[in-house]
Design a protein around this motif. Structure first.
Motif, PDB file in Angstrom:
ATOM      1  N   ASP A   1       6.899  32.329  20.436  1.00  0.00           N
ATOM      2  CA  ASP A   1       6.229  33.564  20.807  1.00  0.00           C
ATOM      3  C   ASP A   1       4.876  33.238  21.415  1.00  0.00           C
ATOM      4  O   ASP A   1       4.020  32.657  20.776  1.00  0.00           O
ATOM      5  CB  ASP A   1       6.071  34.436  19.565  1.00  0.00           C
TER       6      ASP A   1
ATOM      7  N   VAL B   1      -0.184  37.341  21.334  1.00  0.00           N
ATOM      8  CA  VAL B   1      -1.324  37.231  20.426  1.00  0.00           C
ATOM      9  C   VAL B   1      -0.795  37.159  18.993  1.00  0.00           C
ATOM     10  O   VAL B   1       0.088  37.933  18.616  1.00  0.00           O
ATOM     11  CB  VAL B   1      -2.255  38.453  20.580  1.00  0.00           C
TER      12      VAL B   1
ATOM     13  N   ARG C   1      -0.951  38.452   7.823  1.00  0.00           N
ATOM     14  CA  ARG C   1      -0.487  39.773   8.237  1.00  0.00           C
ATOM     15  C   ARG C   1      -0.899  40.833   7.225  1.00  0.00           C
ATOM     16  O   ARG C   1      -1.095  41.997   7.586  1.00  0.00           O
ATOM     17  CB  ARG C   1       1.031  39.756   8.382  1.00  0.00           C
TER      18      ARG C   1
ATOM     19  N   TYR D   1     -10.466  45.092  17.010  1.00  0.00           N
ATOM     20  CA  TYR D   1     -10.442  46.530  16.785  1.00  0.00           C
ATOM     21  C   TYR D   1     -10.073  46.785  15.328  1.00  0.00           C
ATOM     22  O   TYR D   1      -9.430  45.963  14.684  1.00  0.00           O
ATOM     23  CB  TYR D   1      -9.393  47.224  17.672  1.00  0.00           C
TER      24      TYR D   1
ATOM     25  N   GLN E   1      -8.168  49.817  12.922  1.00  0.00           N
ATOM     26  CA  GLN E   1      -7.359  51.040  12.984  1.00  0.00           C
ATOM     27  C   GLN E   1      -7.109  51.552  11.574  1.00  0.00           C
ATOM     28  O   GLN E   1      -6.557  50.843  10.732  1.00  0.00           O
ATOM     29  CB  GLN E   1      -6.025  50.768  13.686  1.00  0.00           C
TER      30      GLN E   1
ATOM     31  N   PRO F   1      -7.037  52.770  17.508  1.00  0.00           N
ATOM     32  CA  PRO F   1      -7.901  51.607  17.272  1.00  0.00           C
ATOM     33  C   PRO F   1      -9.340  51.902  17.696  1.00  0.00           C
ATOM     34  O   PRO F   1      -9.571  52.579  18.697  1.00  0.00           O
ATOM     35  CB  PRO F   1      -7.271  50.517  18.147  1.00  0.00           C
TER      36      PRO F   1
ATOM     37  N   LEU G   1      -6.978  44.694  14.239  1.00  0.00           N
ATOM     38  CA  LEU G   1      -6.199  44.278  15.395  1.00  0.00           C
ATOM     39  C   LEU G   1      -7.015  43.391  16.308  1.00  0.00           C
ATOM     40  O   LEU G   1      -8.211  43.621  16.516  1.00  0.00           O
ATOM     41  CB  LEU G   1      -5.747  45.512  16.196  1.00  0.00           C
TER      42      LEU G   1
ATOM     43  N   TYR H   1      -3.721  42.869  25.558  1.00  0.00           N
ATOM     44  CA  TYR H   1      -2.482  42.676  24.802  1.00  0.00           C
ATOM     45  C   TYR H   1      -2.851  42.479  23.342  1.00  0.00           C
ATOM     46  O   TYR H   1      -3.687  41.637  23.013  1.00  0.00           O
ATOM     47  CB  TYR H   1      -1.721  41.463  25.343  1.00  0.00           C
ATOM     48  N   PHE H   2      -2.182  43.266  22.499  1.00  0.00           N
ATOM     49  CA  PHE H   2      -2.539  43.286  21.089  1.00  0.00           C
ATOM     50  C   PHE H   2      -1.683  42.356  20.242  1.00  0.00           C
ATOM     51  O   PHE H   2      -0.507  42.123  20.536  1.00  0.00           O
ATOM     52  CB  PHE H   2      -2.413  44.713  20.535  1.00  0.00           C
ATOM     53  N   GLY H   3      -2.295  41.874  19.160  1.00  0.00           N
ATOM     54  CA  GLY H   3      -1.570  41.157  18.139  1.00  0.00           C
ATOM     55  C   GLY H   3      -0.969  42.124  17.129  1.00  0.00           C
ATOM     56  O   GLY H   3      -1.185  43.344  17.217  1.00  0.00           O
ATOM     57  N   PRO H   4      -0.234  41.604  16.138  1.00  0.00           N
ATOM     58  CA  PRO H   4       0.435  42.461  15.155  1.00  0.00           C
ATOM     59  C   PRO H   4      -0.511  43.032  14.107  1.00  0.00           C
ATOM     60  O   PRO H   4      -0.132  43.937  13.366  1.00  0.00           O
ATOM     61  CB  PRO H   4       1.449  41.524  14.505  1.00  0.00           C
TER      62      PRO H   4
END
Lengths: 113, 110
Positions: A1, A4, A9, A35, A37, A43, A91, A103-106
């Protein structure tokens, strides 16, 4: 993958403890953003880096929060003396400088008990 | 100040119908407007974006329109499918950061 990535997690901590999160941006992206959220909200911008330089910080970022990007690649976000109000999804996003697309990460979901 | 208002907060449509989500922004200097889709527990995914030099952009069933004079932009999803069910966020770019709306929960009923 090659997107990001963020670690961990999920994080559960007790009030008053320090926590640190890591973000690995898309390789070659020189801008990295943090960010926050909360449930039912969009966010909210915290801070961003271009290469290793932290160029902007939101007033939301109290002095308990610190972010670094020492080598211009991955970044860490540390929260000291956590409070229950810090519970949120944190985020990370990345982009090329001069390109607006982020582009955001999980995300890292933080719960402060 | 920098502000993005998004409406409605929830939207239920029948499968096959269209869905429209509207946003307004406060700073006329903003020139980039992305839309993100976020499924439960997942990252926000960019679905379409528009820059201020165009008024409309389309990508298959998704379109975005921008009215710079009125400072509003809209997301249009046609022929909705159950997999379109998610939270949708609009955003406006202020300087180098995105300011997001509060989100719209879209439910597509089959």
């Amino acid at each position: 993958d090659t997107g990001v990535s963020q670690d961990p997690r999920h994080k559960i901590t007790k009030r008053g403890q320090n926590v640190t999160f890591r973000c690995d941006p898309i390789s070659e992206h020189n801008r990295l953003y943090w960010y926050r959220q909360t449930l039912g909200q969009g966010p909210e911008f915290l801070t961003y880096f271009q290469n290793e330089a932290q160029l902007e910080k939101s007033r939301l970022l109290s002095d308990r929060f610190s972010a670094e990007r020492p080598k211009g690649s991955f970044s860490t976000l540390e929260i000291q003396r956590t409070e229950q109000g810090d519970s949120a999804m944190y985020l990370c996003a990345s982009s090329f400088a001069g390109k607006e697309t982020q582009y955001f990460g999980p995300g890292t979901r933080l719960l402060v008990l | 100040g920098e502000n993005v208002e998004q409406h409605p907060s929830t939207l239920s449509v029948q499968e096959g119908d269209s869905a429209v989500i509207k946003c307004t922004y406060s700073d006329s200097a903003s020139n980039y407007f992305p839309w993100y889709k976020q499924e439960l527990g997942k990252r926000p995914q960019l679905i379409i974006d528009i820059r201020s030099n165009v008024g409309e952009k389309k990508d298959q069933r998704i379109a975005v329109t921008l009215n710079k004079t009125a400072k509003h932009f809209s997301l249009h999803i046609t022929e909705t499918q159950p997999e379109d069910s998610a939270v949708y966020f609009c955003a406006a770019c202020y300087g180098n950061k995105l300011v997001f709306g509060a989100g719209t929960i879209l439910r597509v009923k089959s």
